[in-house]
Design a protein around this motif. Structure first.
Motif, PDB file in Angstrom:
ATOM      1  N   GLY A   7      15.746  16.013 -42.961  1.00  0.00           N
ATOM      2  CA  GLY A   7      17.159  16.398 -42.992  1.00  0.00           C
ATOM      3  C   GLY A   7      18.017  15.415 -42.211  1.00  0.00           C
ATOM      4  O   GLY A   7      19.101  15.026 -42.653  1.00  0.00           O
ATOM      5  N   ARG A   8      17.550  15.009 -41.044  1.00  0.00           N
ATOM      6  CA  ARG A   8      18.289  14.028 -40.241  1.00  0.00           C
ATOM      7  C   ARG A   8      18.404  12.699 -40.971  1.00  0.00           C
ATOM      8  O   ARG A   8      19.482  12.083 -40.988  1.00  0.00           O
ATOM      9  CB  ARG A   8      17.579  13.828 -38.892  1.00  0.00           C
ATOM     10  CG  ARG A   8      18.155  12.697 -38.070  1.00  0.00           C
ATOM     11  CD  ARG A   8      17.676  12.743 -36.627  1.00  0.00           C
ATOM     12  NE  ARG A   8      16.254  12.460 -36.490  1.00  0.00           N
ATOM     13  CZ  ARG A   8      15.631  12.445 -35.304  1.00  0.00           C
ATOM     14  NH1 ARG A   8      16.297  12.720 -34.192  1.00  0.00           N
ATOM     15  NH2 ARG A   8      14.348  12.176 -35.234  1.00  0.00           N
ATOM     16  N   TYR A   9      17.315  12.258 -41.575  1.00  0.00           N
ATOM     17  CA  TYR A   9      17.328  11.001 -42.339  1.00  0.00           C
ATOM     18  C   TYR A   9      18.381  11.050 -43.443  1.00  0.00           C
ATOM     19  O   TYR A   9      19.147  10.093 -43.646  1.00  0.00           O
ATOM     20  CB  TYR A   9      15.948  10.754 -42.924  1.00  0.00           C
ATOM     21  CG  TYR A   9      15.903   9.717 -44.009  1.00  0.00           C
ATOM     22  CD1 TYR A   9      16.016   8.354 -43.710  1.00  0.00           C
ATOM     23  CD2 TYR A   9      15.761  10.086 -45.346  1.00  0.00           C
ATOM     24  CE1 TYR A   9      15.980   7.399 -44.717  1.00  0.00           C
ATOM     25  CE2 TYR A   9      15.719   9.138 -46.355  1.00  0.00           C
ATOM     26  CZ  TYR A   9      15.830   7.800 -46.038  1.00  0.00           C
ATOM     27  OH  TYR A   9      15.803   6.857 -47.036  1.00  0.00           O
ATOM     28  N   ILE A  18      19.345   7.745 -34.878  1.00  0.00           N
ATOM     29  CA  ILE A  18      20.023   6.645 -35.558  1.00  0.00           C
ATOM     30  C   ILE A  18      19.183   5.376 -35.594  1.00  0.00           C
ATOM     31  O   ILE A  18      19.252   4.590 -36.544  1.00  0.00           O
ATOM     32  CB  ILE A  18      21.405   6.368 -34.912  1.00  0.00           C
ATOM     33  CG1 ILE A  18      22.228   5.427 -35.792  1.00  0.00           C
ATOM     34  CG2 ILE A  18      21.245   5.838 -33.508  1.00  0.00           C
ATOM     35  CD1 ILE A  18      22.620   5.995 -37.107  1.00  0.00           C
ATOM     36  N   GLU A  19      18.348   5.148 -34.573  1.00  0.00           N
ATOM     37  CA  GLU A  19      17.528   3.940 -34.522  1.00  0.00           C
ATOM     38  C   GLU A  19      16.113   4.166 -35.049  1.00  0.00           C
ATOM     39  O   GLU A  19      15.311   3.236 -35.088  1.00  0.00           O
ATOM     40  CB  GLU A  19      17.453   3.408 -33.084  1.00  0.00           C
ATOM     41  CG  GLU A  19      18.792   3.051 -32.469  1.00  0.00           C
ATOM     42  CD  GLU A  19      19.483   1.903 -33.203  1.00  0.00           C
ATOM     43  OE1 GLU A  19      18.759   1.059 -33.786  1.00  0.00           O
ATOM     44  OE2 GLU A  19      20.728   1.852 -33.209  1.00  0.00           O
ATOM     45  N   LYS A  20      15.795   5.383 -35.434  1.00  0.00           N
ATOM     46  CA  LYS A  20      14.440   5.690 -35.880  1.00  0.00           C
ATOM     47  C   LYS A  20      14.205   5.232 -37.318  1.00  0.00           C
ATOM     48  O   LYS A  20      15.131   5.188 -38.129  1.00  0.00           O
ATOM     49  CB  LYS A  20      14.170   7.201 -35.774  1.00  0.00           C
ATOM     50  CG  LYS A  20      14.032   7.696 -34.344  1.00  0.00           C
ATOM     51  CD  LYS A  20      13.680   9.177 -34.324  1.00  0.00           C
ATOM     52  CE  LYS A  20      13.450   9.665 -32.906  1.00  0.00           C
ATOM     53  NZ  LYS A  20      12.224   9.100 -32.322  1.00  0.00           N
ATOM     54  N   ASP A  21      12.950   4.903 -37.633  1.00  0.00           N
ATOM     55  CA  ASP A  21      12.587   4.524 -38.995  1.00  0.00           C
ATOM     56  C   ASP A  21      12.611   5.756 -39.894  1.00  0.00           C
ATOM     57  O   ASP A  21      12.573   6.902 -39.412  1.00  0.00           O
ATOM     58  CB  ASP A  21      11.188   3.907 -39.026  1.00  0.00           C
ATOM     59  CG  ASP A  21      11.126   2.585 -38.277  1.00  0.00           C
ATOM     60  OD1 ASP A  21      12.162   1.900 -38.206  1.00  0.00           O
ATOM     61  OD2 ASP A  21      10.041   2.246 -37.749  1.00  0.00           O
ATOM     62  N   SER A  22      12.650   5.528 -41.188  1.00  0.00           N
ATOM     63  CA  SER A  22      12.628   6.634 -42.141  1.00  0.00           C
ATOM     64  C   SER A  22      11.312   7.393 -42.033  1.00  0.00           C
ATOM     65  O   SER A  22      10.237   6.782 -42.007  1.00  0.00           O
ATOM     66  CB  SER A  22      12.789   6.103 -43.570  1.00  0.00           C
ATOM     67  OG  SER A  22      12.462   7.115 -44.510  1.00  0.00           O
ATOM     68  N   PRO A  23      11.349   8.726 -41.972  1.00  0.00           N
ATOM     69  CA  PRO A  23      10.106   9.502 -41.935  1.00  0.00           C
ATOM     70  C   PRO A  23       9.286   9.319 -43.206  1.00  0.00           C
ATOM     71  O   PRO A  23       8.067   9.519 -43.202  1.00  0.00           O
ATOM     72  CB  PRO A  23      10.598  10.947 -41.792  1.00  0.00           C
ATOM     73  CG  PRO A  23      11.997  10.931 -42.315  1.00  0.00           C
ATOM     74  CD  PRO A  23      12.548   9.595 -41.967  1.00  0.00           C
TER      75      PRO A  23
END
Length: 318
Positions: free
Chosen positions: A117-119, A182-187
């Motif tokens: 959901g965040r992605y 915001i800086e995380k890779d796509s799950p």
């Protein structure tokens, strides 16, 4: 290239995306996006799925969906076909709108509901369209953070209640969670093939597939649904509870639960539209949708309700 494996079972949870043909546009203006929202609402009422998140970009969209009735293929065919017909007519174009079939990942809801959901909600931010997710009109993030959402097509409770049972506090915590990613890779980078989940979840999905190697999809109640008209569906529930069919069709304060169950089984056994089901019960199409959604949301938490559903299904001869 091999076609993507389609996995269907009751209660399955999906991340779905579809891109424009040759990466071309699928949305030209706000009118197109409003129409797509209308299509999502209509198909939700018809097929009984839950929409947990969405975003409409210029040349693709993302949906986070839960399918209580193991019918993702039906749902997506209806959505993409309906929208293609609309676009071709409105913009006087011909041919394919989307690039092949939709792409989907079957997702472990317990582990990845929040991450996916965040992605989805951060898509416009990562694309540089807006600086903040709340500034983008065409995503479900508006429904998560607004007190009164106009669209009301997204089911936000599962996500927000995982942060707090108090909505105001839940919204604030969800905002923090979204921006922390915001800086995380796509799950989706963690998916194994078309399955996104931990090792236990992946093994469970593979076991389902081994049970049905030819059709490559999991057996479900859809195989017997079309055998029943509305009256037969009501009768099945009436016989189980030991009451008359006529009693369930009219409002009765002492049989509220049984009547709701009859409405629910009319939906999953007949495949009829909500407006048709509503007519025989003397209620609106929206009321039918509300009952179906209520039971789908409660059955996994309420052991008595889940047992009753299984027992009623057990009286149905395939």
């Amino acid at each position: 290239m091999a076609r993507q494996l389609r996995i269907e079972f009751e209660g399955a949870f999906y991340h779905v995306t579809s891109r424009g043909n040759q990466r071309g546009q699928i949305f030209w203006d706000s009118g197109d996006r409003v129409k797509f929202q209308e299509i999502l609402k209509r198909t939700k009422d018809r097929y009984g799925y839950l929409l947990h998140a969405y975003v409409f970009m210029d040349n693709h969209y993302h949906l986070l969906m839960e399918t209580p009735h193991a019918n993702i293929k039906q749902i997506m065919q209806n959505i993409n076909t309906s929208y293609t017909v609309y676009v071709n007519k409105r913009h006087r174009r011909f041919g394919h709108l989307f690039q092949g079939r939709y792409k989907s990942f079957i997702v472990d809801k317990e582990s990845y509901l929040l991450e996916v959901g965040r992605y989805i909600h951060l898509n416009p931010v990562r694309a540089g369209i807006v600086e903040r997710a709340e500034d983008y009109r065409w995503s479900s993030y508006q429904e998560y953070i607004s007190k009164n959402s106009k669209q009301k097509i997204t089911y936000t409770d599962d996500t927000l209640y995982s942060f707090s049972k108090v909505r105001t506090e839940a919204v604030n915590r969800y905002r923090e969670f979204v921006y922390a990613g915001i800086e995380k890779d796509s799950p989706l980078d963690e998916a194994v093939g078309s399955v996104l989940g931990d090792e236990g979840f992946t093994e469970k999905v593979l076991k389902y597939l081994k049970c049905c190697p030819d059709e490559r999809e999991i057996p479900d109640i859809k195989k017997i649904e079309t055998k029943y008209n509305l009256e037969d569906a009501v009768k099945i529930v009436a016989v189980y509870y030991g009451v008359s069919k006529e009693v369930l069709l009219r409002r009765n304060r002492t049989l509220v639960r049984q009547r709701k169950m009859a409405i629910y089984f009319c939906k999953i056994l007949s495949g009829k539209k909500n407006i048709e089901i509503g007519k025989i019960f003397g209620i609106s199409a929206q009321a039918v949708s509300n009952v179906v959604r209520e039971i789908e949301c409660l059955k996994d938490r309420n052991k008595k309700m889940m047992t009753e559903i299984h027992l009623i299904k057990g009286t149905i001869k395939g």
